[in-house]
Scaffold this motif. Structure first.
Motif, short mmCIF file in Angstrom:
data_model
loop_
_atom_site.label_atom_id
_atom_site.label_comp_id
_atom_site.label_asym_id
_atom_site.label_seq_id
_atom_site.Cartn_x
_atom_site.Cartn_y
_atom_site.Cartn_z
N LYS A 20 0.83 -1.20 0.00
CA LYS A 20 0.00 0.00 0.00
C LYS A 20 0.87 1.26 0.00
O LYS A 20 0.56 2.23 -0.69
N HIS A 21 1.97 1.23 0.75
CA HIS A 21 2.84 2.39 0.84
C HIS A 21 3.51 2.71 -0.50
O HIS A 21 3.53 3.87 -0.91
N LYS A 24 1.39 4.53 -2.99
CA LYS A 24 1.28 5.98 -2.81
C LYS A 24 2.33 6.71 -3.64
O LYS A 24 2.16 7.87 -3.98
N HIS A 25 3.43 6.03 -3.95
CA HIS A 25 4.49 6.59 -4.78
C HIS A 25 4.34 6.15 -6.24
O HIS A 25 5.27 6.29 -7.03
#
Length: 94
Positions: A20-21, A24-25
């Motif tokens: 998920k992190h 974000k990128h």
């Protein structure tokens, strides 16, 4: 000079948080694994982490990993390489 580093995708630790992190990128798990196959260089980060810089297609991706006690690598984050990191890649590829 850093020694040659080879990390296989089977040595990466994935969980819901890091997938998920990196999303974000705008980076996918597949892009991270591809960049590892075409790893150009790496450098040491803080807290004994490694910043791996590789190519996923035309994109240059920086991947931050932390080695755990079992010898596997937890993917902390992945993002587009910054200007200094891209310059490192271009120099290595000459």
């Amino acid at each position: 000079m850093l020694k040659k580093l080879r990390i296989k995708k089977s040595e990466l630790i994935w969980d819901g948080w890091n997938i998920k992190h990196i999303a974000k990128h705008n980076v996918t798990k597949l892009e991270v694994e591809s960049a590892l196959e075409y790893l150009v260089t790496y450098k040491r980060g803080y807290s004994n982490r490694l910043i791996l810089i590789g190519r996923s297609g035309k994109r240059i991706v920086s991947i931050v990993v932390a080695k755990d006690k079992t010898g596997l690598y937890y993917v902390v984050t992945a993002r587009n390489a910054d200007k200094k990191e891209r310059r490192l890649v271009y120099e290595k590829e000459k």
